[in-house]
Write a protein that holds these residues in place. Structure first.
Motif, mmCIF file in Angstrom:
data_model
loop_
_atom_site.group_PDB
_atom_site.id
_atom_site.type_symbol
_atom_site.label_atom_id
_atom_site.label_comp_id
_atom_site.label_asym_id
_atom_site.label_seq_id
_atom_site.Cartn_x
_atom_site.Cartn_y
_atom_site.Cartn_z
ATOM 1 N N ASP A 1 -5.195 73.985 -8.790
ATOM 2 C CA ASP A 1 -3.732 73.750 -9.541
ATOM 3 C C ASP A 1 -3.736 72.527 -11.025
ATOM 4 O O ASP A 1 -3.118 71.419 -10.185
ATOM 5 N N ASN B 1 -0.798 71.665 -11.742
ATOM 6 C CA ASN B 1 0.646 70.610 -11.157
ATOM 7 C C ASN B 1 -0.063 69.834 -10.093
ATOM 8 O O ASN B 1 1.132 69.396 -10.066
ATOM 9 N N ASP B 2 -1.209 69.880 -9.576
ATOM 10 C CA ASP B 2 -1.298 68.875 -8.713
ATOM 11 C C ASP B 2 -1.805 67.852 -9.144
ATOM 12 O O ASP B 2 -1.722 67.148 -8.436
ATOM 13 N N PRO C 1 -0.790 65.460 -12.732
ATOM 14 C CA PRO C 1 -0.113 65.781 -13.766
ATOM 15 C C PRO C 1 0.124 64.858 -15.239
ATOM 16 O O PRO C 1 -0.241 65.186 -15.929
ATOM 17 N N LYS D 1 -3.138 66.550 -16.093
ATOM 18 C CA LYS D 1 -2.230 68.553 -17.227
ATOM 19 C C LYS D 1 -1.858 67.414 -18.504
ATOM 20 O O LYS D 1 -1.543 67.900 -19.574
ATOM 21 N N ARG D 2 -1.197 65.991 -18.176
ATOM 22 C CA ARG D 2 -0.663 66.096 -19.900
ATOM 23 C C ARG D 2 -1.939 65.991 -20.445
ATOM 24 O O ARG D 2 -1.605 65.866 -22.080
#
Ligand SMILES: N[C@@H](CCC(=O)N[C@@H](CS)C(=O)NCC(=O)O)C(=O)O
Length: 235
Positions: free
Chosen positions: A181, A183-184, A186, A189-190
């Motif tokens: 995931d 979202n774990d 950040p 993810k960016r």
């Protein structure tokens, strides 16, 4: 002109991402690995490991005969040196070391581990909990390493987009299938969203859809027979 022998898999996307971002002209040759096209004598002459990607550079720097290469990391480094883009030159040892260590980290870690994750989570005929757990956890650890690295710099090698990012991004695209995931993570993810939005990434993945409209569909039983259980006598 570069001839790229390619299929629509993470290791294939690395090279189209480079070529699109660099603006180098290339011809795309689909090698349908689910149908066994990686075993033709013509392809094996370029890529004796029967794996995509491979390239032939018909206009090597300094002239001479066409240069052929297999192994995605070697291809990315060759193209970076050819164009002077996306990797610091040898004359900048510190900058080059940043790129090389993250490129090799992807080649020796993220790629093989996420590949085993895909194999045991999705393709293996039996669900082996130990194997699935091992590779999902190892993928998770590697995502954590990238996340930490990206906490205080935009790209894996530092301030600039490099071949280390091109090598890693396609292996993060299937993060859901890898049991991860974003979202774990950040910072990861960016980074992921930044690269995903780059016009060259969009173009590279559009080429994939053009060459293989079935990309992303479940693997057929025939393709599994071709891809899994290969031995030295298969070729
Ligand atoms: N280390 C190689 C791995 C290449 C690789 O595993 N390619 C896969 C697709 S992602 C392939 O061609 N498989 C064909 C087969 O298994 O016969 C690289 O990075 O180029």
């Amino acid at each position: 002109m570069i001839d790229l022998y390619y299929w629509t898999t993470p290791n294939g996307h690395k090279v189209t991402m480079f070529l699109e971002e660099a603006g180098l002209p290339y011809r795309l040759h689909g090698v349908n690995i689910g149908k066994g096209e990686q075993f033709t004598p013509e392809f094996l002459a370029i890529a004796p490991n029967n794996r995509i990607p491979a390239i032939v550079d018909n206009e090597p720097a300094g002239g001479g005969k066409p240069v052929s290469l297999f192994e995605s990391g070697a291809i990315l480094l060759y193209l970076a040196d050819k164009t002077g883009k996306f990797a610091a030159p040898v004359s900048d040892p510190a900058g080059r070391a940043e790129v090389l260590q993250w490129l090799f980290w992807q080649m020796g870690g993220l790629g093989p581990m996420a590949g085993q994750n895909h194999h045991f989570s999705q393709y293996a005929p039996e669900k082996i909990p130990y194997a699935i757990d091992r590779y999902v956890k190892e993928t998770n650890r590697l995502y954590g390493v990238m996340n930490k690295r990206l906490a205080d710099r935009p790209f894996l090698a530092g301030e600039s987009y490099s071949i280390a990012d091109m090598a890693s991004y396609p292996w993060v695209v299937p993060h859901e299938r890898q049991g991860q995931d974003l979202n774990d993570f950040p910072h990861l993810k960016r980074w992921f969203e930044t690269i995903k939005a780059m016009p060259s990434t969009v173009r590279a993945y559009a080429r994939a859809a053009e060459i293989n409209p079935a990309a992303g569909a479940p693997m057929s039983a025939d393709a599994k027979k071709v891809l899994f259980g290969q031995t030295a006598t298969r070729t």
